[in-house]
Motif scaffolding. Structure first.
Motif, PDB file in Angstrom:
ATOM      1  N   VAL A   1       0.856  -1.199   0.000  1.00  0.00           N
ATOM      2  CA  VAL A   1       0.000   0.000   0.000  1.00  0.00           C
ATOM      3  C   VAL A   1       0.885   1.239   0.000  1.00  0.00           C
ATOM      4  CG1 VAL A   1      -1.838   1.218   1.232  1.00  0.00           C
ATOM      5  CG2 VAL A   1      -1.665  -1.294   1.386  1.00  0.00           C
ATOM      6  N   PRO A   2       0.916   1.980  -1.124  1.00  0.00           N
ATOM      7  CA  PRO A   2       1.795   3.153  -1.172  1.00  0.00           C
ATOM      8  C   PRO A   2       1.261   4.300  -0.306  1.00  0.00           C
ATOM      9  CG  PRO A   2       0.550   2.930  -3.222  1.00  0.00           C
ATOM     10  CD  PRO A   2       0.155   1.776  -2.356  1.00  0.00           C
ATOM     11  N   VAL A   3       2.128   4.883   0.481  1.00  0.00           N
ATOM     12  CA  VAL A   3       1.771   6.074   1.264  1.00  0.00           C
ATOM     13  C   VAL A   3       2.851   7.127   1.038  1.00  0.00           C
ATOM     14  CG1 VAL A   3       0.469   4.814   3.030  1.00  0.00           C
ATOM     15  CG2 VAL A   3       2.926   5.152   3.318  1.00  0.00           C
ATOM     16  N   LYS A   4       2.670   8.306   1.680  1.00  0.00           N
ATOM     17  CA  LYS A   4       3.572   9.423   1.360  1.00  0.00           C
ATOM     18  C   LYS A   4       4.971   9.286   1.955  1.00  0.00           C
ATOM     19  CE  LYS A   4       1.216  13.223   2.174  1.00  0.00           C
ATOM     20  NZ  LYS A   4      -0.180  13.439   2.204  1.00  0.00           N
ATOM     21  N   ASP A   5       5.035   8.838   3.218  1.00  0.00           N
ATOM     22  CA  ASP A   5       6.368   8.791   3.829  1.00  0.00           C
ATOM     23  C   ASP A   5       6.486   7.609   4.776  1.00  0.00           C
ATOM     24  OD1 ASP A   5       6.309   9.932   6.869  1.00  0.00           O
ATOM     25  OD2 ASP A   5       4.705  10.799   5.666  1.00  0.00           O
ATOM     26  N   THR A   6       7.730   7.246   5.082  1.00  0.00           N
ATOM     27  CA  THR A   6       7.995   6.027   5.859  1.00  0.00           C
ATOM     28  C   THR A   6       7.486   6.136   7.300  1.00  0.00           C
ATOM     29  OG1 THR A   6      10.201   6.937   6.267  1.00  0.00           O
ATOM     30  CG2 THR A   6      10.016   5.261   4.543  1.00  0.00           C
ATOM     31  N   ALA A   7       7.794   7.264   7.951  1.00  0.00           N
ATOM     32  CA  ALA A   7       7.387   7.383   9.358  1.00  0.00           C
ATOM     33  C   ALA A   7       5.869   7.482   9.468  1.00  0.00           C
ATOM     34  CB  ALA A   7       8.054   8.593   9.991  1.00  0.00           C
ATOM     35  N   GLY A   8       5.249   8.118   8.466  1.00  0.00           N
ATOM     36  CA  GLY A   8       3.785   8.201   8.432  1.00  0.00           C
ATOM     37  C   GLY A   8       3.175   6.807   8.344  1.00  0.00           C
ATOM     38  N   ALA A   9       3.858   5.927   7.599  1.00  0.00           N
ATOM     39  CA  ALA A   9       3.377   4.543   7.470  1.00  0.00           C
ATOM     40  C   ALA A   9       3.388   3.864   8.836  1.00  0.00           C
ATOM     41  CB  ALA A   9       4.271   3.773   6.488  1.00  0.00           C
ATOM     42  N   VAL A  10       4.450   4.092   9.598  1.00  0.00           N
ATOM     43  CA  VAL A  10       4.550   3.466  10.925  1.00  0.00           C
ATOM     44  C   VAL A  10       3.469   4.031  11.849  1.00  0.00           C
ATOM     45  CG1 VAL A  10       6.053   3.020  12.904  1.00  0.00           C
ATOM     46  CG2 VAL A  10       7.027   3.125  10.619  1.00  0.00           C
ATOM     47  N   LYS A  11       3.282   5.323  11.766  1.00  0.00           N
ATOM     48  CA  LYS A  11       2.253   5.958  12.594  1.00  0.00           C
ATOM     49  C   LYS A  11       0.885   5.335  12.281  1.00  0.00           C
ATOM     50  CE  LYS A  11       0.523  10.526  13.778  1.00  0.00           C
ATOM     51  NZ  LYS A  11       0.379  11.878  13.256  1.00  0.00           N
ATOM     52  N   GLU A  12       0.624   5.194  10.979  1.00  0.00           N
ATOM     53  CA  GLU A  12      -0.681   4.665  10.553  1.00  0.00           C
ATOM     54  C   GLU A  12      -0.902   3.232  11.058  1.00  0.00           C
ATOM     55  OE1 GLU A  12      -1.445   5.700   6.482  1.00  0.00           O
ATOM     56  OE2 GLU A  12      -3.086   4.234   6.371  1.00  0.00           O
ATOM     57  N   ILE A  13       0.116   2.382  10.951  1.00  0.00           N
ATOM     58  CA  ILE A  13      -0.104   1.008  11.424  1.00  0.00           C
ATOM     59  C   ILE A  13      -0.211   0.973  12.955  1.00  0.00           C
ATOM     60  CG2 ILE A  13       1.005  -0.078   9.403  1.00  0.00           C
ATOM     61  CD1 ILE A  13       3.274  -0.883  11.471  1.00  0.00           C
ATOM     62  N   GLY A  14       0.443   1.942  13.595  1.00  0.00           N
ATOM     63  CA  GLY A  14       0.319   2.044  15.060  1.00  0.00           C
ATOM     64  C   GLY A  14      -1.112   2.362  15.437  1.00  0.00           C
ATOM     65  N   GLU A  15      -1.730   3.257  14.654  1.00  0.00           N
ATOM     66  CA  GLU A  15      -3.110   3.651  14.960  1.00  0.00           C
ATOM     67  C   GLU A  15      -4.099   2.531  14.637  1.00  0.00           C
ATOM     68  OE1 GLU A  15      -2.235   8.402  14.422  1.00  0.00           O
ATOM     69  OE2 GLU A  15      -3.275   7.313  12.803  1.00  0.00           O
ATOM     70  N   SER A  16      -3.796   1.785  13.563  1.00  0.00           N
ATOM     71  CA  SER A  16      -4.740   0.716  13.183  1.00  0.00           C
ATOM     72  C   SER A  16      -4.667  -0.442  14.182  1.00  0.00           C
ATOM     73  CB  SER A  16      -4.437   0.212  11.764  1.00  0.00           C
ATOM     74  OG  SER A  16      -3.431  -0.793  11.803  1.00  0.00           O
ATOM     75  N   ALA A  17      -3.510  -0.601  14.838  1.00  0.00           N
ATOM     76  CA  ALA A  17      -3.307  -1.664  15.848  1.00  0.00           C
ATOM     77  C   ALA A  17      -3.700  -3.037  15.316  1.00  0.00           C
ATOM     78  CB  ALA A  17      -4.058  -1.334  17.138  1.00  0.00           C
TER      79      ALA A  17
END
Ligand code: PEP
Ligand code: MN
Length: 625
Positions: free
Chosen positions: A481-497
């Motif tokens: 799943v392409p997203v804008k930036d690497t750290a944003g990707a980590v943040k997003e998966i952290g939120e999705s849990a």
């Protein structure tokens, strides 16, 4: 012990805790660690941990299990960085301290200082009070030597480091010196340790000739317990049965110290080996092993040096060594920045002229992206790093003056140019004012309970997918799943849990968002480097200018490009990059982007620039840096 405070603690509760600790005779340090507010309390009060755990506002109490407390990583999990003028020891930039064993004369000190500065040293060392084995050896120039060191600082801008051998020298040190060194022979001179603790100057604390790491850390504890946290540990070799070298360099002390303490660690391979030829190999190894810096003895005429000539590098050898360190440092995520001091001055100058006193630099994405790392490695802690949602928004914010700088990636060693930024450089009237190259190490990151079996989706920017192609091909079932930036990707998966979600990003991004690294180093080729440029509105007044970038177009006739390139060849100018990009709205016409090793806006280059102007249809100087 460490008191972890409750999130909703009131100021009254905090005051109450502090006053009880003070009454019980504790040394108290209040800090924020990994998002938690804590109080570190060191001493031997009469109450046990249960008593403190009952206090309102305290979530839990963790005893510190080591004999050293304030220097312990248990108390302070983040690395301490020691500021010396513009130099930050213990950050992502390698600190090089160099100079002669002893200050011998004004001429000698200035000559060597100019040489070591040229080759990348940021602090100058030189002994004025020399603790010599024999009372008949040269004892140092004493106060005269300190005065010369102060002159060296005036003349070169290098901060100066010298050894203090007695508390009686404290006032003189305060007057002339930036960093005091406690020598190996004095590591357990407790009155001296208390003294350097009280005077508060940054301290280089050398390891004693026959001291254990624990004894060494206890000596550091003396300094911190007097209220001085600015301690740099320096391993300089220990006594063993081995006679081939002056001492035995204990490089394993580096990783040991890195787990035990938060203090920066530097290595002195000169006293460790005592032999010129052995200094550079050990210095290179020290940086590869994770040292924050080096202290190296250098002398322009070592045969006539008044002390330690045989272990002093010639300036040229020192220059070769720093070139090697420059190459090694990015491998372990650090930089040797040859323009460290000039850059700091340039940024300082800017802060004086823009009136705000603070500079801001925009980077792509969230805290923890590689762009963020490039930003902090380039500017140190002098400039505030500001997250930005897109490359275009970075250019916009620089143009509008909302930020002073932008940091954008231009090319990657595996996947090539980042064309969007090349196009933006053409579109916007901004300048390249600097560059920095980072090694990019990608990690597969997931929830703490995730593993290869649970993963179904991986989030990251397309470029990270490309760089990890081989690894991802082995897991063909995963949705990318392409997203804008690497750290944003980590943040997003952290939120999705969701244990089915993973991200590709840096280790730092995983730490920031409390996620787990599932697999380290998944980029296809470990030689994965990205070159970032720093953009601004104006050229930096005093910045370095070794390299320049240009954009040009030529007419559409045979030999047009050749005519331009010939100008570079005829004038002995080395091109380090040449790339063509399509011109928007003009199908099949191209702009050329060149990087060259010259300062194109200098007086000396003017005739060449005029020739280039003649032979091109369009010519834009992006900057010299
Ligand atoms: C020195 O740095 O000049 C020196 C005397 O070092 P050490 O205390 O490590 O012997
Ligand atoms: Mn010496």
């Amino acid at each position: 012990m460490i008191l972890v405070l409750e999130k909703g603690i009131t100021q009254d509760q905090k005051n109450n805790i502090r006053s009880i600790l003070f009454k019980e005779g504790y040394i108290v340090r209040e800090m924020s660690e990994a998002g938690q507010n804590i109080i570190g309390a060191v001493g031997k009060g009469g109450k046990d941990t249960d008593f403190f755990e009952q206090l309102p506002g305290v979530a839990k109490v963790i005893p510190i299990s080591t004999s050293f407390k304030l220097v312990s990583r248990q108390l302070h999990t983040e690395d301490t960085q020691v500021q010396v003028g513009d130099v930050l020891v213990g950050g992502e930039r390698i600190t090089i301290i160099a100079g002669p064993c002893a200050v011998e004369s004004r001429d000698q000190a200035l000559t060597i200082a100019r040489e070591v500065k040229r080759y990348g040293a940021v602090l100058f060392r030189g002994g004025a009070f020399k603790p010599r084995t024999s009372p008949y050896s040269f004892q140092g120039l004493q106060e005269e030597g300190l005065k010369i060191l102060a002159e060296v600082r005036e003349a070169t801008g290098l901060g100066v480091v010298t050894e203090i051998t007695s508390p009686a020298q404290a006032d003189m040190m305060m007057k002339y010196i930036d960093v005091v060194q406690v020598g190996a022979r004095n590591m357990q001179n407790f009155e001296l340790l208390k003294c350097v603790g009280r005077i508060g100057k940054p301290v280089v604390l050398k390891r004693g000739l026959s001291s254990t790491i624990e004894e060494w850390l206890m000596s550091a504890e003396y300094i911190l317990s007097e209220g001085n946290d600015k301690v740099i540990l320096c391993e300089r070799g220990i006594r063993t049965f081995e006679p081939y070298t002056r001492n035995t360099l204990d490089l394993s002390a580096i990783p040991v110290l890195k787990t035990l303490t938060h203090l920066p660690v530097i290595i002195d391979p000169s006293h460790a080996t005592g032999i010129r030829e052995k200094v550079s190999p050990m210095a290179r190894a020290a940086i590869a092993a994770g040292a924050d810096g080096l202290m190296i003895e250098v002398h322009h005429d070592p045969d006539h040096a008044l002390s330690d000539g045989p272990q002093s590098l010639y300036p040229k050898q020192f220059g070769q060594l720093t070139r090697d360190i420059y190459v090694i440092a990015p491998v372990i995520g650090k930089q040797l920045d040859f323009d460290y001091l000039d850059k700091a001055k340039a940024v300082d100058h800017l802060s004086k002229t823009n009136g705000t006193g603070i500079q801001r630099a925009a980077f792509l994405g969230e805290i923890g992206t590689f762009s963020h790392k490039a930003c902090t490695q380039y500017f140190g802690n002098k400039v505030a790093a500001v997250p930005s949602p897109s490359f275009k928004s970075i250019f916009e914010s620089v143009k509008s003056g909302e930020v002073d700088f932008g940091v954008v990636p231009l090319e990657n060693s595996l996947t090539g140019s980042i064309h969007e930024n090349y196009d933006l450089l053409l579109e916007y009237d901004l300048r390249i004012v600097g560059e920095i190259t980072l090694r990019i190490i990608h990690h597969l990151i997931g929830q703490p309970d995730a593993g290869f079996n649970t993963i179904k989706r991986v989030l990251s920017p397309p470029m990270a997918f490309q760089q990890c192609r081989q690894f991802l091909e082995r897991h063909a079932g995963w949705d990318l799943v392409p997203v804008k930036d690497t750290a944003g990707a980590v943040k997003e998966i952290g939120e999705s849990a969701n244990p089915a979600d993973a991200a590709i990003a840096s280790k730092e991004a995983a730490e920031i968002h409390g996620m787990e690294v599932i697999e380290e180093g998944i980029e296809t080729n470990p030689r994965n480097y990205t070159r970032f440029v720093v953009i601004g509105i104006d050229r930096l007044e005093k910045g370095p200018r070794r390299k320049s970038s240009l954009i040009f177009s030529t007419g559409n006739q045979p030999g047009a490009l050749y005519d331009v390139l010939k100008i570079f060849a005829d004038n002995g100018i080395n091109l380090v990059k040449l790339e063509s990009r399509p011109i928007h709205d003009k199908p099949w016409e191209y702009m050329f982007y060149v990087d060259l090793e010259a300062e194109v806006e200098s007086e000396a280059f003017k005739p060449t620039l005029d020739l280039l102007d003649d032979k091109t249809d369009y010519l834009k100087v992006l900057g010299s840096y």
